[in-house]
Design an enzyme around this catalytic site. Structure first.
Site, PDB file in Angstrom:
ATOM      1  N   ASP A  96       0.781  -1.238   0.000  1.00  0.00           N
ATOM      2  CA  ASP A  96       0.000   0.000   0.000  1.00  0.00           C
ATOM      3  C   ASP A  96       0.813   1.289   0.000  1.00  0.00           C
ATOM      4  O   ASP A  96       0.324   2.338   0.414  1.00  0.00           O
ATOM      5  CB  ASP A  96      -0.913  -0.005   1.238  1.00  0.00           C
ATOM      6  CG  ASP A  96      -0.122  -0.253   2.520  1.00  0.00           C
ATOM      7  OD1 ASP A  96       1.104   0.000   2.515  1.00  0.00           O
ATOM      8  OD2 ASP A  96      -0.712  -0.702   3.515  1.00  0.00           O
ATOM      9  N   GLU A 118      -0.740  -9.027  -1.211  1.00  0.00           N
ATOM     10  CA  GLU A 118      -1.345  -8.452   0.008  1.00  0.00           C
ATOM     11  C   GLU A 118      -2.514  -7.546  -0.368  1.00  0.00           C
ATOM     12  O   GLU A 118      -2.637  -6.396   0.083  1.00  0.00           O
ATOM     13  CB  GLU A 118      -0.322  -7.684   0.851  1.00  0.00           C
ATOM     14  CG  GLU A 118      -0.761  -7.431   2.290  1.00  0.00           C
ATOM     15  CD  GLU A 118       0.249  -6.628   3.097  1.00  0.00           C
ATOM     16  OE1 GLU A 118       0.342  -5.403   2.922  1.00  0.00           O
ATOM     17  OE2 GLU A 118       0.972  -7.247   3.899  1.00  0.00           O
ATOM     18  N   GLU A 132      -2.004   5.147   2.880  1.00  0.00           N
ATOM     19  CA  GLU A 132      -1.991   3.735   2.477  1.00  0.00           C
ATOM     20  C   GLU A 132      -3.364   3.197   2.091  1.00  0.00           C
ATOM     21  O   GLU A 132      -3.477   2.385   1.162  1.00  0.00           O
ATOM     22  CB  GLU A 132      -1.379   2.879   3.590  1.00  0.00           C
ATOM     23  CG  GLU A 132       0.113   3.078   3.799  1.00  0.00           C
ATOM     24  CD  GLU A 132       0.463   4.259   4.699  1.00  0.00           C
ATOM     25  OE1 GLU A 132      -0.486   4.943   5.187  1.00  0.00           O
ATOM     26  OE2 GLU A 132       1.648   4.511   4.919  1.00  0.00           O
ATOM     27  N   HIS A 209       5.994   5.331  12.914  1.00  0.00           N
ATOM     28  CA  HIS A 209       6.334   6.135  11.732  1.00  0.00           C
ATOM     29  C   HIS A 209       5.106   6.647  10.985  1.00  0.00           C
ATOM     30  O   HIS A 209       5.241   7.485  10.099  1.00  0.00           O
ATOM     31  CB  HIS A 209       7.203   5.322  10.762  1.00  0.00           C
ATOM     32  CG  HIS A 209       6.462   4.198  10.082  1.00  0.00           C
ATOM     33  ND1 HIS A 209       5.652   4.400   8.995  1.00  0.00           N
ATOM     34  CD2 HIS A 209       6.403   2.885  10.344  1.00  0.00           C
ATOM     35  CE1 HIS A 209       5.129   3.236   8.615  1.00  0.00           C
ATOM     36  NE2 HIS A 209       5.563   2.305   9.419  1.00  0.00           N
ATOM     37  N   ARG A 211       2.176   8.356   9.126  1.00  0.00           N
ATOM     38  CA  ARG A 211       1.985   9.774   8.845  1.00  0.00           C
ATOM     39  C   ARG A 211       0.824  10.380   9.620  1.00  0.00           C
ATOM     40  O   ARG A 211       0.874  11.544  10.021  1.00  0.00           O
ATOM     41  CB  ARG A 211       1.772   9.999   7.341  1.00  0.00           C
ATOM     42  CG  ARG A 211       3.081   9.971   6.613  1.00  0.00           C
ATOM     43  CD  ARG A 211       2.961   9.974   5.112  1.00  0.00           C
ATOM     44  NE  ARG A 211       4.291   9.741   4.555  1.00  0.00           N
ATOM     45  CZ  ARG A 211       5.001  10.651   3.896  1.00  0.00           C
ATOM     46  NH1 ARG A 211       4.517  11.840   3.665  1.00  0.00           N
ATOM     47  NH2 ARG A 211       6.200  10.361   3.456  1.00  0.00           N
ATOM     48  N   HIS A 242      12.912   5.040  12.945  1.00  0.00           N
ATOM     49  CA  HIS A 242      12.693   5.112  11.497  1.00  0.00           C
ATOM     50  C   HIS A 242      13.566   6.233  10.941  1.00  0.00           C
ATOM     51  O   HIS A 242      13.799   7.235  11.610  1.00  0.00           O
ATOM     52  CB  HIS A 242      11.214   5.405  11.247  1.00  0.00           C
ATOM     53  CG  HIS A 242      10.754   5.144   9.847  1.00  0.00           C
ATOM     54  ND1 HIS A 242      11.019   6.012   8.814  1.00  0.00           N
ATOM     55  CD2 HIS A 242      10.047   4.127   9.314  1.00  0.00           C
ATOM     56  CE1 HIS A 242      10.477   5.521   7.700  1.00  0.00           C
ATOM     57  NE2 HIS A 242       9.893   4.377   7.973  1.00  0.00           N
TER      58      HIS A 242
HETATM   59  C1  UD1 Z   1       6.766   4.776   3.759  1.00  0.00           C
HETATM   60  C2  UD1 Z   1       5.397   4.420   3.200  1.00  0.00           C
HETATM   61  C3  UD1 Z   1       4.547   3.744   4.260  1.00  0.00           C
HETATM   62  C4  UD1 Z   1       5.297   2.576   4.881  1.00  0.00           C
HETATM   63  C5  UD1 Z   1       6.657   3.032   5.368  1.00  0.00           C
HETATM   64  C6  UD1 Z   1       7.444   1.851   5.878  1.00  0.00           C
HETATM   65  C7  UD1 Z   1       4.365   5.919   1.559  1.00  0.00           C
HETATM   66  C8  UD1 Z   1       3.671   7.180   1.339  1.00  0.00           C
HETATM   67  N1  UD1 Z   1       4.717   5.657   2.815  1.00  0.00           N
HETATM   68  O1  UD1 Z   1       6.580   5.756   4.745  1.00  0.00           O
HETATM   69  O2  UD1 Z   1       3.350   3.293   3.685  1.00  0.00           O
HETATM   70  O3  UD1 Z   1       4.539   2.106   5.960  1.00  0.00           O
HETATM   71  O4  UD1 Z   1       7.385   3.618   4.291  1.00  0.00           O
HETATM   72  O5  UD1 Z   1       8.601   2.230   6.550  1.00  0.00           O
HETATM   73  O6  UD1 Z   1       4.610   5.180   0.638  1.00  0.00           O
HETATM   74  N2  UD1 Z   1      14.223   8.072   4.777  1.00  0.00           N
HETATM   75  C9  UD1 Z   1      15.599   7.914   4.747  1.00  0.00           C
HETATM   76  N3  UD1 Z   1      16.101   6.664   4.450  1.00  0.00           N
HETATM   77  C10 UD1 Z   1      15.305   5.592   4.205  1.00  0.00           C
HETATM   78  C11 UD1 Z   1      13.896   5.761   4.247  1.00  0.00           C
HETATM   79  C12 UD1 Z   1      13.380   7.016   4.517  1.00  0.00           C
HETATM   80  O7  UD1 Z   1      16.337   8.834   4.982  1.00  0.00           O
HETATM   81  O8  UD1 Z   1      15.828   4.482   3.956  1.00  0.00           O
HETATM   82  C13 UD1 Z   1      13.643   9.425   5.085  1.00  0.00           C
HETATM   83  C14 UD1 Z   1      13.737  10.391   3.909  1.00  0.00           C
HETATM   84  O9  UD1 Z   1      13.903  11.675   4.395  1.00  0.00           O
HETATM   85  C15 UD1 Z   1      12.355  10.241   3.274  1.00  0.00           C
HETATM   86  C16 UD1 Z   1      11.498  10.102   4.512  1.00  0.00           C
HETATM   87  O10 UD1 Z   1      12.268   9.276   5.370  1.00  0.00           O
HETATM   88  O11 UD1 Z   1      11.999  11.334   2.497  1.00  0.00           O
HETATM   89  C17 UD1 Z   1      10.111   9.545   4.290  1.00  0.00           C
HETATM   90  O12 UD1 Z   1      10.123   8.351   3.534  1.00  0.00           O
HETATM   91  P1  UD1 Z   1       8.803   7.958   2.679  1.00  0.00           P
HETATM   92  O13 UD1 Z   1       9.076   6.722   1.930  1.00  0.00           O
HETATM   93  O14 UD1 Z   1       8.294   9.138   1.949  1.00  0.00           O
HETATM   94  O15 UD1 Z   1       7.654   7.717   3.720  1.00  0.00           O
HETATM   95  P2  UD1 Z   1       7.627   6.906   5.035  1.00  0.00           P
HETATM   96  O16 UD1 Z   1       7.012   7.791   6.031  1.00  0.00           O
HETATM   97  O17 UD1 Z   1       8.943   6.284   5.268  1.00  0.00           O
HETATM   98  N1  UDP Z   2      11.800  -3.770  10.607  1.00  0.00           N
HETATM   99  C1  UDP Z   2      13.192  -3.887  10.521  1.00  0.00           C
HETATM  100  N2  UDP Z   2      13.974  -3.103  11.317  1.00  0.00           N
HETATM  101  C2  UDP Z   2      13.456  -2.191  12.191  1.00  0.00           C
HETATM  102  C3  UDP Z   2      12.041  -2.060  12.253  1.00  0.00           C
HETATM  103  C4  UDP Z   2      11.246  -2.855  11.443  1.00  0.00           C
HETATM  104  O1  UDP Z   2      13.696  -4.701   9.752  1.00  0.00           O
HETATM  105  O2  UDP Z   2      14.215  -1.516  12.888  1.00  0.00           O
HETATM  106  C5  UDP Z   2      10.946  -4.605   9.735  1.00  0.00           C
HETATM  107  C6  UDP Z   2       9.867  -5.408  10.444  1.00  0.00           C
HETATM  108  O3  UDP Z   2      10.361  -6.655  10.874  1.00  0.00           O
HETATM  109  C7  UDP Z   2       8.799  -5.523   9.392  1.00  0.00           C
HETATM  110  C8  UDP Z   2       8.954  -4.262   8.564  1.00  0.00           C
HETATM  111  O4  UDP Z   2      10.242  -3.737   8.883  1.00  0.00           O
HETATM  112  O5  UDP Z   2       9.028  -6.626   8.538  1.00  0.00           O
HETATM  113  C9  UDP Z   2       7.892  -3.249   8.908  1.00  0.00           C
HETATM  114  O6  UDP Z   2       8.203  -2.060   8.292  1.00  0.00           O
HETATM  115  P1  UDP Z   2       7.589  -0.662   8.710  1.00  0.00           P
HETATM  116  O7  UDP Z   2       7.126  -0.717  10.129  1.00  0.00           O
HETATM  117  O8  UDP Z   2       8.611   0.363   8.343  1.00  0.00           O
HETATM  118  O9  UDP Z   2       6.387  -0.483   7.686  1.00  0.00           O
HETATM  119  P2  UDP Z   2       4.847  -0.952   7.684  1.00  0.00           P
HETATM  120  O10 UDP Z   2       4.811  -2.433   7.879  1.00  0.00           O
HETATM  121  O11 UDP Z   2       4.160  -0.182   8.762  1.00  0.00           O
HETATM  122  O12 UDP Z   2       4.367  -0.541   6.339  1.00  0.00           O
END
Ligand code: UD1
Ligand code: UDP
Length: 383
Positions: A96, A118, A132, A209, A211, A242
């Protein structure tokens, strides 16, 4: 041989497509083409490394702090050339995220059949989880094959009048990944966590994490965790933060100075799996963690008002507690202080899968492409 492209971009997608990619590699009739959008960077690379997956192509759309619209536009702009270059017979997207919604739309425009892994999860509220709930509905609209993890997810799709013949219940590949990983030896790289685990002090694992929790709710979560750490000094709170700076800036100043709170970088997936198994209580707003922790019989308190994953709530291992600070403190305190409550919530349950989801998915994709037959669907066993 038919070519199946798997497109993903974030940590949770990487975990959940990994078993499918591995199963596709073993197939006699399907070959995987692995494409990362690079929506996440460090957090995605961590997972790819663990599962030994190197994308054939990386769009590398990552940019720190970019808006959802900017991210969407980059994926839509860059993906068509990749689809044209590899000409896949079908594309799999998972879950999602923005990667999923945009990849599905790009495939639809390029007339490539979309397989949604999923599929069918619904909170019922388009604003939560944001974005999502909308992303998965958008992807569903252009999907040729819905791989629903549970019968409840299938029922959601049938209620929305999707063709029943296009829906298959497979179980969630998150359990395939978990089972494969849980069997392997793990050592915590962070010495503070290693020492805490060795000491046997009760651990509370925290992740957040979402939003819709940005702003006030996240401040309430931080304040509640501070009160809990002070009230239960024998407990250790582990918070793998995160990478999102919005999350870090909100929470770390509230809890980072406490002696029994360990704020660390995102854990490598096997370490995080191990941490779930070791912890007494899991506090989270994550989707994937709601599916994983119940396997280990860990009580999961979910920092949200709704969930698209009701199965473990029904089973009693997961409880929705929202983000009110008093409520969080009361619920965690009760679990710590009342053994009967703890016992009730700590039965191991596996409503999300049996470890064989990826093989059911491969069979269903082969059937879609006319080179194989579906196998029996996933059913939760009574035991
Ligand atoms: C995203 C997904 C969310 C998912 C989550 C899992 C969207 C809109 N959101 O949220 O559905 O649950 O990932 O973790 O698709 N960043 C880093 N390094 C990384 C990852 C992120 O620096 O490896 C920082 C960056 O500044 C980036 C920000 O986090 O811009 C947000 O990342 P983004 O993928 O936009 O949204 P998430 O809130 O991480
Ligand atoms: N996870 C990880 N390291 C961490 C936190 C989470 O590998 O420090 C893994 C966790 O086991 C799960 C996935 O990340 O498989 C969940 O991701 P996240 O919570 O970022 O996203 P969501 O599932 O809410 O979309």
């Amino acid at each position: 041989m038919k070519n199946v492209m798997v497109i993903y971009g974030t940590r949770p997608e990487a975990v959940k497509v990994a078993p499918l990619i591995r199963a596709l590699r073993e197939s006699d009739v399907l070959t995987p083409i692995v494409v990362s959008t690079g929506q996440h960077r460090e957090m995605l690379d961590q997972v790819n490394r663990w599962f030994g997956i190197e994308p054939d192509h990386d769009l590398d759309v990552f940019k720190a702090g970019q808006s959802l619209t900017e991210l969407s536009a980059r994926i839509l702009t860059d993906l068509p050339a990749v689809l044209q270059r590899y000409a896949p017979d079908a594309v799999v997207v998972q879950g999602d995220t923005t990667t999923v919604a945009m990849a599905a739309i790009a495939c639809f425009y390029e007339q490539v059949p979309v397989v949604h892994l999923e599929a069918g999860l619904r909170s019922g509220d388009i604003t939560s989880p944001f974005p999502e709930e909308a992303n998965r509905r958008l992807a569903g609209q252009v999907t040729a094959l819905h791989l629903a993890p549970t019968s409840a997810a299938r029922d959601n799709l049938l209620r929305e009048n999707f063709d029943p013949a296009a829906v298959v219940v497979t179980g969630n590949t998150v359990i395939d990944a978990l089972q494969w990983t849980a069997d392997q030896p793990v050592r915590f790289q962070d010495e503070r966590i290693a020492a805490s685990a060795a000491s046997g002090r009760p651990m509370i694992l925290l992740t957040t994490h979402r939003r819709e929790n940005w702003g006030e709710p996240m401040l309430h979560i931080g304040a509640a965790v501070r009160r809990l750490a002070e009230r239960f000094p024998d407990h250790v709170v582990v918070f793998p933060a995160h990478k999102n700076p919005t999350v870090r800036e909100a929470i770390i100043p509230l809890i980072g100075d406490l002696p029994n709170v360990i704020v660390c970088e995102p854990l490598d997936y096997p370490e995080f799996v191990h941490a779930q198994r070791l912890s007494r209580i899991v506090l989270t707003d994550s989707g994937g963690v709601q599916e994983e922790a119940p396997s280990f019989g860990r009580p999961v308190l979910v920092l949200r008002d709704n969930t698209e994953r009701p199965e473990a709530v029904t089973a009693g291992t997961v409880k929705l507690i929202g983000t009110d600070a008093d409520r969080i403190v009361a619920e965690v305190s009760q679990l710590i202080e009342d053994p009967a409550t703890y016992e009730r919530m700590s039965q191991a349950v596996n409503p999300y899968g049996d470890g064989h989801a990826s093989h059911r998915c491969v069979a269903a994709i082969a059937a879609l492409l006319g080179v194989g037959e579906r196998v029996a669907e996933f059913e939760v066993s009574a035991g």
